[in-house]
Design a protein around this motif. Sequence first.
Motif, mmCIF file in Angstrom:
data_model
loop_
_atom_site.group_PDB
_atom_site.id
_atom_site.type_symbol
_atom_site.label_atom_id
_atom_site.label_comp_id
_atom_site.label_asym_id
_atom_site.label_seq_id
_atom_site.Cartn_x
_atom_site.Cartn_y
_atom_site.Cartn_z
ATOM 1 N N ARG A 194 20.011 62.697 -1.941
ATOM 2 C CA ARG A 194 19.096 63.839 -2.050
ATOM 3 C C ARG A 194 19.873 65.153 -2.034
ATOM 4 N N TYR A 195 20.854 65.248 -1.153
ATOM 5 C CA TYR A 195 21.673 66.470 -1.106
ATOM 6 C C TYR A 195 22.397 66.668 -2.432
ATOM 7 N N THR A 196 22.901 65.591 -3.006
ATOM 8 C CA THR A 196 23.606 65.678 -4.287
ATOM 9 C C THR A 196 22.663 66.126 -5.389
ATOM 10 N N ARG A 197 21.448 65.594 -5.380
ATOM 11 C CA ARG A 197 20.469 65.995 -6.400
ATOM 12 C C ARG A 197 20.131 67.475 -6.271
ATOM 13 N N LEU A 198 20.060 67.966 -5.038
ATOM 14 C CA LEU A 198 19.802 69.390 -4.824
ATOM 15 C C LEU A 198 20.954 70.235 -5.367
ATOM 16 N N GLN A 199 22.184 69.807 -5.104
ATOM 17 C CA GLN A 199 23.349 70.547 -5.601
ATOM 18 C C GLN A 199 23.382 70.552 -7.135
ATOM 19 N N ILE A 200 23.023 69.442 -7.735
ATOM 20 C CA ILE A 200 22.966 69.378 -9.202
ATOM 21 C C ILE A 200 21.946 70.389 -9.727
ATOM 22 N N LEU A 201 20.803 70.453 -9.084
ATOM 23 C CA LEU A 201 19.767 71.391 -9.511
ATOM 24 C C LEU A 201 20.228 72.838 -9.366
ATOM 25 N N LEU A 202 20.866 73.156 -8.247
ATOM 26 C CA LEU A 202 21.339 74.528 -8.016
ATOM 27 C C LEU A 202 22.437 74.907 -9.017
ATOM 28 N N TYR A 203 23.344 73.988 -9.271
ATOM 29 C CA TYR A 203 24.397 74.261 -10.253
ATOM 30 C C TYR A 203 23.822 74.396 -11.657
ATOM 31 N N SER A 204 22.741 73.671 -11.945
ATOM 32 C CA SER A 204 22.103 73.791 -13.254
ATOM 33 C C SER A 204 21.518 75.188 -13.445
#
Length: 306
Positions: A207-217
Amino acid sequence: MRHSATLGQYYQLTKPKVVALIVFTAVVGMFLATPALPPPGVLLWGTLGIALAAASAAAFNQLLDQRIDALMARTQHRPLPSGQLKPEQVVPFASFLAAASMFVLTVFVNWLTAALTFASIIGYALIYTVYLKRATPQNIVIGGAAGAAPPVLGWTAVTGTLDPLSLLLFLIIFIWTPPHFWALALYRKEDYAAAGIPMLPVTHGERYTRLQILLYSLLLLAASVLPWALRMSGNFYLGGALVLGFAFLYFALRLFRSGDPLHALELFRYSVVYLFALFAFLLADHYLSPRSAAWIIAFEPIPRGD
């Protein structure tokens, strides 16, 4: 047949698909560096030198990652872990590619491009592969600097200088790299865990990784607009960047909500298309949009009167 098979194994060592994307972004950097066309000699020798360097870094990467690659389903069939090639065959091959790259760039292009390219080889093949990859979950963020260098190298090949505008292209790839690799890491989480690689999904959870992916996007969408905002490109590029960026954001948001590994794989695959298409828009806009030439005037020194 044996000779042909061996050539194919050496070819696999160079990660040809990765090298193709690297070379493409470098070539776009060459074209963006000049309002006309890059000199044919620089285009030819610069492309060759950068391609040789990228191939060398890929081969050294596979040599140093041989043990790890043998533990991962995605990479265990590569020439070294599968036993098709041995380290004593790979070392001279990778070294020759690096030496040939430095010779071509130093003799036929310029010393600055050669120096920056050599630093990129060291950054990826040694600093990232040997240390960062195994030391920190931020490995791909820090190590992404080496992978973001090609358009700067292409630009420098034409101008012989490190132009601030080329760093915009560096920034785009630098921000693109983490969501690109973290999407793959989500899909291959068990592989990275088995190999003992501290990728973000392994150390901080999915979940943390998915959040980071979204923020970087979101960051990537903002960064992709900067060439237009700074008058380096025109409206044609802006339209393409927005369409591609919002599509990237859609894939990232869908992954964040669902957590489906297949959605991670789809984002990973789209991210490759995204980068290729974004740089294609930059290249096309450079010759189609009147506004895209404004940076040449804006960043030229003002003539001083007598």
